[in-house]
Design a protein around this motif. Structure first.
Motif, PDB file in Angstrom:
ATOM      1  N   HIS A 117     -27.832 -29.373  16.567  1.00 44.99           N
ATOM      2  CA  HIS A 117     -26.917 -28.644  15.867  1.00 44.99           C
ATOM      3  C   HIS A 117     -25.654 -29.400  16.136  1.00 44.99           C
ATOM      4  CE1 HIS A 117     -28.414 -24.901  14.280  1.00 44.99           C
ATOM      5  NE2 HIS A 117     -29.288 -24.834  15.148  1.00 44.99           N
ATOM      6  N   SER A 118     -25.471 -30.236  17.355  1.00 45.01           N
ATOM      7  CA  SER A 118     -24.354 -31.134  17.651  1.00 45.01           C
ATOM      8  C   SER A 118     -24.290 -32.338  16.537  1.00 45.01           C
ATOM      9  CB  SER A 118     -24.431 -31.631  18.838  1.00 45.01           C
ATOM     10  OG  SER A 118     -24.038 -30.518  19.843  1.00 45.01           O
ATOM     11  N   LEU A 119     -25.407 -32.775  16.338  1.00 43.12           N
ATOM     12  CA  LEU A 119     -25.588 -33.823  15.160  1.00 43.12           C
ATOM     13  C   LEU A 119     -25.222 -33.504  13.714  1.00 43.12           C
ATOM     14  CD1 LEU A 119     -28.911 -35.606  16.496  1.00 43.12           C
ATOM     15  CD2 LEU A 119     -26.691 -36.509  16.522  1.00 43.12           C
ATOM     16  N   ILE A 120     -25.711 -32.363  13.385  1.00 40.85           N
ATOM     17  CA  ILE A 120     -25.376 -32.073  11.946  1.00 40.85           C
ATOM     18  C   ILE A 120     -23.966 -31.575  11.816  1.00 40.85           C
ATOM     19  CG2 ILE A 120     -27.656 -31.314  11.450  1.00 40.85           C
ATOM     20  CD1 ILE A 120     -26.747 -28.441  11.460  1.00 40.85           C
ATOM     21  N   LYS A 121     -23.094 -31.396  13.021  1.00 38.21           N
ATOM     22  CA  LYS A 121     -21.904 -30.896  13.147  1.00 38.21           C
ATOM     23  C   LYS A 121     -20.838 -31.970  13.130  1.00 38.21           C
ATOM     24  CE  LYS A 121     -22.516 -26.019  14.311  1.00 38.21           C
ATOM     25  NZ  LYS A 121     -22.228 -24.800  15.263  1.00 38.21           N
ATOM     26  N   ALA A 122     -21.369 -33.059  13.698  1.00 41.35           N
ATOM     27  CA  ALA A 122     -20.671 -34.276  14.130  1.00 41.35           C
ATOM     28  C   ALA A 122     -20.072 -35.175  12.660  1.00 41.35           C
ATOM     29  CB  ALA A 122     -21.487 -35.367  14.856  1.00 41.35           C
ATOM     30  N   GLY A 141     -24.623 -30.757  28.333  1.00 42.81           N
ATOM     31  CA  GLY A 141     -23.761 -30.900  27.387  1.00 42.81           C
ATOM     32  C   GLY A 141     -23.094 -32.225  27.195  1.00 42.81           C
ATOM     33  N   LYS A 142     -23.018 -32.990  28.227  1.00 39.91           N
ATOM     34  CA  LYS A 142     -22.397 -34.213  28.356  1.00 39.91           C
ATOM     35  C   LYS A 142     -23.256 -35.168  27.889  1.00 39.91           C
ATOM     36  CE  LYS A 142     -18.119 -33.649  30.309  1.00 39.91           C
ATOM     37  NZ  LYS A 142     -17.042 -34.075  29.676  1.00 39.91           N
ATOM     38  N   LEU A 143     -24.668 -35.018  28.113  1.00 39.13           N
ATOM     39  CA  LEU A 143     -25.778 -35.902  27.768  1.00 39.13           C
ATOM     40  C   LEU A 143     -25.578 -35.857  26.063  1.00 39.13           C
ATOM     41  CD1 LEU A 143     -28.117 -37.893  27.702  1.00 39.13           C
ATOM     42  CD2 LEU A 143     -29.640 -35.709  28.139  1.00 39.13           C
ATOM     43  N   ILE A 144     -25.575 -34.575  25.600  1.00 40.23           N
ATOM     44  CA  ILE A 144     -25.387 -34.544  24.046  1.00 40.23           C
ATOM     45  C   ILE A 144     -24.352 -35.144  23.583  1.00 40.23           C
ATOM     46  CG2 ILE A 144     -25.227 -33.039  22.307  1.00 40.23           C
ATOM     47  CD1 ILE A 144     -27.183 -30.986  23.886  1.00 40.23           C
ATOM     48  N   GLU A 145     -23.144 -34.906  24.331  1.00 41.74           N
ATOM     49  CA  GLU A 145     -22.123 -35.707  23.585  1.00 41.74           C
ATOM     50  C   GLU A 145     -22.081 -37.200  23.627  1.00 41.74           C
ATOM     51  OE1 GLU A 145     -18.602 -34.727  25.983  1.00 41.74           O
ATOM     52  OE2 GLU A 145     -18.486 -32.598  25.590  1.00 41.74           O
ATOM     53  N   GLU A 199     -22.141 -39.383  20.094  1.00 47.53           N
ATOM     54  CA  GLU A 199     -21.039 -40.678  19.875  1.00 47.53           C
ATOM     55  C   GLU A 199     -21.969 -41.889  19.658  1.00 47.53           C
ATOM     56  OE1 GLU A 199     -18.971 -40.636  23.532  1.00 47.53           O
ATOM     57  OE2 GLU A 199     -17.785 -38.762  23.374  1.00 47.53           O
ATOM     58  N   ASN A 200     -22.833 -42.040  20.169  1.00 49.34           N
ATOM     59  CA  ASN A 200     -23.496 -43.318  20.059  1.00 49.34           C
ATOM     60  C   ASN A 200     -24.325 -43.356  18.746  1.00 49.34           C
ATOM     61  OD1 ASN A 200     -26.293 -45.463  20.629  1.00 49.34           O
ATOM     62  ND2 ASN A 200     -24.753 -45.688  22.372  1.00 49.34           N
ATOM     63  N   PHE A 239     -12.441 -44.661  15.551  1.00 54.08           N
ATOM     64  CA  PHE A 239     -11.781 -43.666  14.641  1.00 54.08           C
ATOM     65  C   PHE A 239     -12.773 -42.830  13.630  1.00 54.08           C
ATOM     66  CE2 PHE A 239      -8.950 -47.041  15.628  1.00 54.08           C
ATOM     67  CZ  PHE A 239      -7.929 -46.424  16.091  1.00 54.08           C
ATOM     68  N   VAL A 240     -12.098 -41.537  13.412  1.00 47.58           N
ATOM     69  CA  VAL A 240     -12.886 -40.624  12.415  1.00 47.58           C
ATOM     70  C   VAL A 240     -12.814 -41.050  11.279  1.00 47.58           C
ATOM     71  CG1 VAL A 240     -13.129 -38.338  11.765  1.00 47.58           C
ATOM     72  CG2 VAL A 240     -12.580 -38.735  14.241  1.00 47.58           C
ATOM     73  N   HIS A 241     -11.485 -41.576  10.657  1.00 43.55           N
ATOM     74  CA  HIS A 241     -11.343 -41.989   9.351  1.00 43.55           C
ATOM     75  C   HIS A 241     -10.929 -43.344   9.467  1.00 43.55           C
ATOM     76  CE1 HIS A 241     -11.776 -37.797   8.043  1.00 43.55           C
ATOM     77  NE2 HIS A 241     -10.767 -37.593   8.977  1.00 43.55           N
ATOM     78  N   VAL A 242     -11.430 -44.164   8.534  1.00 40.86           N
ATOM     79  CA  VAL A 242     -10.898 -45.862   8.380  1.00 40.86           C
ATOM     80  C   VAL A 242     -11.036 -46.052   6.779  1.00 40.86           C
ATOM     81  CG1 VAL A 242     -11.885 -46.343  10.795  1.00 40.86           C
ATOM     82  CG2 VAL A 242     -13.509 -46.444   8.777  1.00 40.86           C
ATOM     83  N   SER A 243     -10.204 -47.170   6.564  1.00 42.00           N
ATOM     84  CA  SER A 243     -10.316 -47.443   5.304  1.00 42.00           C
ATOM     85  C   SER A 243      -9.889 -49.054   5.218  1.00 42.00           C
ATOM     86  CB  SER A 243      -9.479 -46.757   4.270  1.00 42.00           C
ATOM     87  OG  SER A 243      -8.034 -46.832   4.589  1.00 42.00           O
TER      88      SER A 243
END
Length: 305
Positions: free
Chosen positions: A60-65, A193-197, A201-202, A268-272
């Motif tokens: 669920h953390s992955l599909i919401k990332a 929780g930290k492991l999932i973060e 991120e990776n 960054f979340v958004h790049v262009s």
């Protein structure tokens, strides 16, 4: 022991060995993407160990990332008794960019999990397939040498495996144990929780590498310029930055702008990256923009040529 008792024991062992592999596929509607048939992440796990706990939280953390939900393959139900290991699961692995085998205590007691791992490691050798193992409450050393509770689970189930499964499974376990991954009990003192973060991120970082700009590997003379610019960008006292790169044609302004973009894009979340703007507007030719929101502040970076 009579024949009936023997058959009953064998059936129970088969049920235990097949439960929880990732063959019966369930793909969340949130993770189906645009129907390209590709998956961002394939989760391989032992259902009886982690289905309703760690794997569920990671999924669920992955599909919401990210701004666009990731397409993640995982199963919802265990494999029905008597069902053969089909091509669907192998196709799903091959069509995934990243595989995350969650190696738990009873992972190697399932021949289905072992077959998944064998195919995952084969894909890693033959394609640009990324494998990020999680050693969940087991050590890579125990996986490599089949020791401890992990080894006991494997050896106690060997009689139900084909010889091919045993040989290929042991090889795959040895190979995955040498990969850089995560040991759950060594991340943040076991706080999952930290492991999932860290994992999310990776994964996001690895997926964004697909969008890196094409820059020659044989570059000369850009290192000092890149270092100078990155030192200025990393100055914590500056929140908003605009970088102007100017000079005569052919000296590497475009290449430098691309290198800056590649260096910063994973942060960054958004790049262009908008090339050849001059051809369509009065604006400078190259424009790089990235925006990220962190806790308590927003950082914006721009560069133009």
């Amino acid at each position: 022991m009579d024949r009936g008792q023997s058959q009953g024991k064998k059936k129970r062992a088969e049920e235990e060995s097949t439960e929880g592999a990732s063959t019966s596929s369930f793909i969340s509607p949130e993770a189906t993407g645009v129907g390209s048939g590709q998956y961002d992440v394939f989760l391989s796990f032992r259902g009886s160990d982690t289905r309703n706990t760690f794997t569920d939280h990671l999924y669920h953390s992955l599909i919401k990332a990210g701004t666009i939900p990731l397409c993640v393959f995982r199963d919802e139900n265990s494999i029905p008794i008597g069902e053969e290991f089909g091509s669907e699961i192998l196709d799903a692995i091959a069509r995934s960019k990243i595989s995350i085998p969650i190696i738990s205590e009873n992972y190697a007691s399932s021949k289905w999990c072992l077959r998944e791992l064998v195919h995952i490691m084969d894909c890693k050798k033959s394609a640009s397939h990324i494998v990020l193992p999680i050693f969940y409450k087991v050590s890579p050393s125990d996986v490599r040498h089949l020791k401890g509770n992990f080894g006991n689970a494997f050896h106690s189930s060997r009689e139900h495996f084909d010889e091919k499964d045993i040989q290929e499974g042991q090889q795959a376990l040895n190979e995955v144990s040498h990969l850089i991954g995560w040991e759950s009990q060594k991340i943040a003192n076991g706080h999952e929780g930290k492991l999932i973060e860290h994992v999310v991120e990776n994964v996001i970082s690895k997926l964004r590498e697909d969008f890196q700009l094409d820059v020659s590997k044989q570059l000369v003379g850009l290192d000092d310029r890149m270092k100078e610019i990155m030192n200025w960008i990393d100055n914590p006292s500056i929140n908003a930055r605009m970088i102007g790169i100017y000079g005569m044609g052919g000296i590497g302004k475009t290449t430098l702008a691309k290198c800056i973009y590649n260096q910063l894009s994973n942060k960054f979340v958004h790049v262009s990256f908008l090339p050849d703007v001059r051809e369509t507007t009065k604006a400078p030719r190259y424009y790089v923009s990235a925006k990220s929101t962190n806790i308590g502040y927003t950082t914006e970076q721009k560069s133009s040529v």
